[in-house]
Design a protein around this motif. Structure first.
Motif, PDB file in Angstrom:
ATOM      1  N   GLU A 297      55.167  81.413  33.456  1.00 48.96           N
ATOM      2  CA  GLU A 297      55.613  80.163  34.078  1.00 48.96           C
ATOM      3  C   GLU A 297      54.696  79.781  35.241  1.00 48.96           C
ATOM      4  OE1 GLU A 297      59.636  80.563  35.194  1.00 48.96           O
ATOM      5  OE2 GLU A 297      60.393  80.705  33.135  1.00 48.96           O
ATOM      6  N   HIS A 298      54.069  80.769  35.858  1.00 49.02           N
ATOM      7  CA  HIS A 298      53.207  80.495  37.003  1.00 49.02           C
ATOM      8  C   HIS A 298      51.998  79.661  36.597  1.00 49.02           C
ATOM      9  CE1 HIS A 298      51.216  81.124  40.852  1.00 49.02           C
ATOM     10  NE2 HIS A 298      50.138  81.514  40.203  1.00 49.02           N
ATOM     11  N   TYR A 299      51.397  79.976  35.434  1.00 48.25           N
ATOM     12  CA  TYR A 299      50.169  79.289  35.017  1.00 48.25           C
ATOM     13  C   TYR A 299      50.423  78.118  34.079  1.00 48.25           C
ATOM     14  CZ  TYR A 299      47.949  83.420  36.949  1.00 48.25           C
ATOM     15  OH  TYR A 299      47.554  84.412  37.793  1.00 48.25           O
ATOM     16  N   TYR A 300      51.561  78.131  33.407  1.00 43.91           N
ATOM     17  CA  TYR A 300      51.816  77.114  32.387  1.00 43.91           C
ATOM     18  C   TYR A 300      51.639  75.683  32.891  1.00 43.91           C
ATOM     19  CZ  TYR A 300      54.205  74.439  28.768  1.00 43.91           C
ATOM     20  OH  TYR A 300      54.514  73.522  27.801  1.00 43.91           O
ATOM     21  N   PRO A 301      52.146  75.312  34.093  1.00 46.01           N
ATOM     22  CA  PRO A 301      51.979  73.919  34.536  1.00 46.01           C
ATOM     23  C   PRO A 301      50.521  73.502  34.698  1.00 46.01           C
ATOM     24  CG  PRO A 301      53.638  75.044  35.842  1.00 46.01           C
ATOM     25  CD  PRO A 301      52.914  76.091  35.065  1.00 46.01           C
ATOM     26  N   TYR A 302      49.618  74.471  34.862  1.00 42.03           N
ATOM     27  CA  TYR A 302      48.223  74.153  35.142  1.00 42.03           C
ATOM     28  C   TYR A 302      47.324  74.337  33.918  1.00 42.03           C
ATOM     29  CZ  TYR A 302      50.454  74.994  39.582  1.00 42.03           C
ATOM     30  OH  TYR A 302      51.337  74.972  40.618  1.00 42.03           O
ATOM     31  N   LEU A 303      47.638  75.326  33.085  1.00 42.67           N
ATOM     32  CA  LEU A 303      46.774  75.637  31.948  1.00 42.67           C
ATOM     33  C   LEU A 303      47.345  75.157  30.625  1.00 42.67           C
ATOM     34  CD1 LEU A 303      45.643  79.265  32.900  1.00 42.67           C
ATOM     35  CD2 LEU A 303      44.665  77.065  33.572  1.00 42.67           C
ATOM     36  N   GLY A 304      48.617  74.771  30.603  1.00 46.48           N
ATOM     37  CA  GLY A 304      49.196  74.255  29.370  1.00 46.48           C
ATOM     38  C   GLY A 304      49.378  75.327  28.309  1.00 46.48           C
ATOM     39  N   THR A 305      49.338  74.913  27.046  1.00 54.50           N
ATOM     40  CA  THR A 305      49.639  75.822  25.941  1.00 54.50           C
ATOM     41  C   THR A 305      48.396  76.353  25.237  1.00 54.50           C
ATOM     42  OG1 THR A 305      49.795  73.958  24.403  1.00 54.50           O
ATOM     43  CG2 THR A 305      51.824  74.653  25.493  1.00 54.50           C
ATOM     44  N   THR A 306      47.216  75.941  25.672  1.00 56.73           N
ATOM     45  CA  THR A 306      45.990  76.354  24.983  1.00 56.73           C
ATOM     46  C   THR A 306      45.559  77.753  25.408  1.00 56.73           C
ATOM     47  OG1 THR A 306      45.246  74.051  24.937  1.00 56.73           O
ATOM     48  CG2 THR A 306      43.602  75.755  24.486  1.00 56.73           C
ATOM     49  N   PRO A 307      45.488  78.713  24.463  1.00 56.44           N
ATOM     50  CA  PRO A 307      45.043  80.071  24.811  1.00 56.44           C
ATOM     51  C   PRO A 307      43.596  80.064  25.309  1.00 56.44           C
ATOM     52  CG  PRO A 307      46.158  80.061  22.689  1.00 56.44           C
ATOM     53  CD  PRO A 307      45.913  78.624  23.057  1.00 56.44           C
ATOM     54  N   ARG A 308      43.288  81.001  26.192  1.00 56.60           N
ATOM     55  CA  ARG A 308      41.921  81.174  26.699  1.00 56.60           C
ATOM     56  C   ARG A 308      41.438  82.596  26.420  1.00 56.60           C
ATOM     57  NH1 ARG A 308      44.441  76.456  28.652  1.00 56.60           N
ATOM     58  NH2 ARG A 308      43.197  75.420  30.244  1.00 56.60           N
ATOM     59  N   GLY A 309      40.145  82.707  26.135  1.00 54.28           N
ATOM     60  CA  GLY A 309      39.544  84.016  25.940  1.00 54.28           C
ATOM     61  C   GLY A 309      38.289  84.164  26.769  1.00 54.28           C
TER      62      GLY A 309
END
Length: 478
Positions: A297-309
């Motif tokens: 929940e901490h990162y979701y508002p900023y990074l959205g649903t797209t996974p990062r690698g």
């Protein structure tokens, strides 16, 4: 006046349990009159610092036990006398954490007062028919491990008899498979879980379905990774066969959900970070997932649903984020305004800043579109832009992480590092440390740069001093 006491008299003493340690009667006494008594305490670095002193008129022959003090968490070591100055030394007391299982000592961890407790590699007590559940503290509740040594503590393992679990097999195209029986804490492997053959057409002789491993719960459930341990809450567990229309390097197809730690391969497939990898899989690995798009929940508002690698081929070379005379220098400096850099790994981000700045891909695209001096004045950005540019379509478009992405990567770095190790590579920390020469790679000062660098502080942040050169971590949307 009696002769000067020659040399340093060191008396090693047995440790006395408890918070307060009494000073014993030293065999020796002062050998001449003294006017000053100095008390030294041992530091964490095995030196001695003067803690306090007092003026006392001592006569030769005075017993040290009559005049020396006591200090909580310290034990007396010895003394020396030089002229009319008597110096008394105290060592930091040693404490021990004892871990027991079934009444026997499993491991002990010792350290001196206020040194950090290191429980890495503690492991779990193991026996064939006994299952470790948890560590219990002295009060019988869940163990709370201290961050430093301040007292002796004992922990006991809560163990129960191993539960025999029957593994059943389900799904299409599996035929009849006999169930496998294991103890709940036994690591599963090819020795007790069958590997199915691919399905071949009787007409053409070509493979029509590739076996893609076993899943828990359903055919779309979690991958049954090599060495997985069952928790013993059930006596029967069903694995489901997963089939694919084509063969992949990994146990997850390109369209399956990502999890933190997943290793991504050149065909877009993935497998868990703790899987046993073949040499071919290692050679085809391209990235490790550090953000799955749903787990925080901490990162979701900023990074959205797209996974990062994060790319696995890190370089030990250093690059600057941007040169000070670049056209977009002010734009990149503004990225640092979106954080509270008083903490490490859990920064606070503010909605008042343009949301595009939280996604490094948007930042890169903005720079490429709006500033003609890209890439010459943005060497780190250009390095990431060039990373794997000739690879498959899904594996292009790498970029320099934003502050939010970097902070997220920090929070997942323990799992990501394990994935790097499973691939036969040095950890991110090790590689970046080689480029910076610093010891604490993830501790970035306010004067650091955009990627992961080191200092003696516990901050992680972007920098206004963007022209400084440091190690680079390319990341990617998956």
């Amino acid at each position: 006046m009696k002769k000067l006491c020659v040399g340093f008299i060191a008396i090693m003493l047995a440790l006395v349990a408890g918070c307060k340690t009494e000073v014993p009667v030293y065999v020796q006494s002062t050998t001449q009159d003294a006017a000053i008594v100095k008390y030294y305490k041992q530091t964490l670095y095995n030196s001695y610092n003067l803690y306090e002193q007092e003026n006392i008129n001592l006569k030769a022959g005075t017993k040290l036990s009559d005049i020396t003090k006591t200090y909580e968490h310290y034990v007396p070591k010895g003394f020396s006398q030089n002229g009319n100055v008597l110096s008394v030394f105290f060592d930091r007391q040693t404490y021990t954490l004892t871990f027991k299982a079934d009444g026997k000592v499993f491991k002990t961890v010792s350290g001196i007062y206020e040194s950090n407790v290191n429980l890495s590699g503690l492991g779990e007590p193991y026996s064939l028919k006994r299952h470790f559940n948890r560590w219990l503290g002295p009060d019988g509740n869940d163990a709370v491990f201290p961050s430093s040594f301040t007292e002796d503590l004992e922990y006991n393992a809560e163990m129960h008899d191993g539960i025999v679990i029957t593994i059943n097999y389900a799904g299409e195209n599996i035929g009849t498979l006999a169930p496998t029986t294991v103890y709940c804490h036994t690591g599963l492997s090819a020795n007790n879980v069958p590997v199915l053959n691919n399905i071949v057409s009787t007409e053409t002789g070509e493979v029509t379905s590739y076996f893609n491993g076993w899943r828990l719960g359903s055919i779309n459930g979690p991958v049954m990774a090599e060495g997985i341990k069952l928790d013993g809450n059930e006596t029967s567990v069903t694995f489901y066969a997963k089939w694919s229309s084509q063969q992949y390097f990994g146990t997850k197809g390109p369209d399956e959900a990502r999890e933190v730690g997943d290793i991504i391969f050149s065909d877009g497939s993935a497998c868990p970070y703790n899987a046993t990898l073949t040499d071919e899989q290692k050679s085809q690995a391209v990235a490790v997932i550090f953000y799955a798009g749903t787990e925080s929940e901490h990162y979701y508002p900023y990074l959205g649903t797209t996974p990062r690698g994060v790319g696995i081929n890190l370089t030990s070379e250093t690059y600057s984020k941007v040169t000070v005379n670049a056209q977009g220098y002010t734009y990149l400096k503004n990225i640092s305004l979106s954080c509270n850099n008083n903490t490490k790994g859990s920064l606070t981000f503010y909605d008042s800043v343009d949301s595009d700045l939280f996604d490094g891909l948007n930042v890169r695209n903005y720079l490429k579109t709006n500033f003609t001096d890209y890439p010459s004045q943005y060497p780190a950005c250009a390095y990431c832009d060039d990373y794997n540019k000739d690879a498959a379509v899904f594996n292009k478009d790498w970029y320099l992480p934003s502050l939010a992405e970097l902070d997220c990567l920090y929070s997942a770095k323990s799992i990501v590092n394990q994935a790097f190790i499973s691939l036969g590579k040095g950890t991110m920390d090790y590689t970046l440390n080689a480029s910076t020469g610093y010891g604490h790679v993830w501790a970035i000062t306010n004067g650091g740069a955009v990627c992961v660098f080191s200092s003696n502080y516990n901050d992680i942040s972007h920098s206004s001093a963007a022209e400084y050169a440091f190690g680079i971590i390319p990341i990617h949307h998956f």
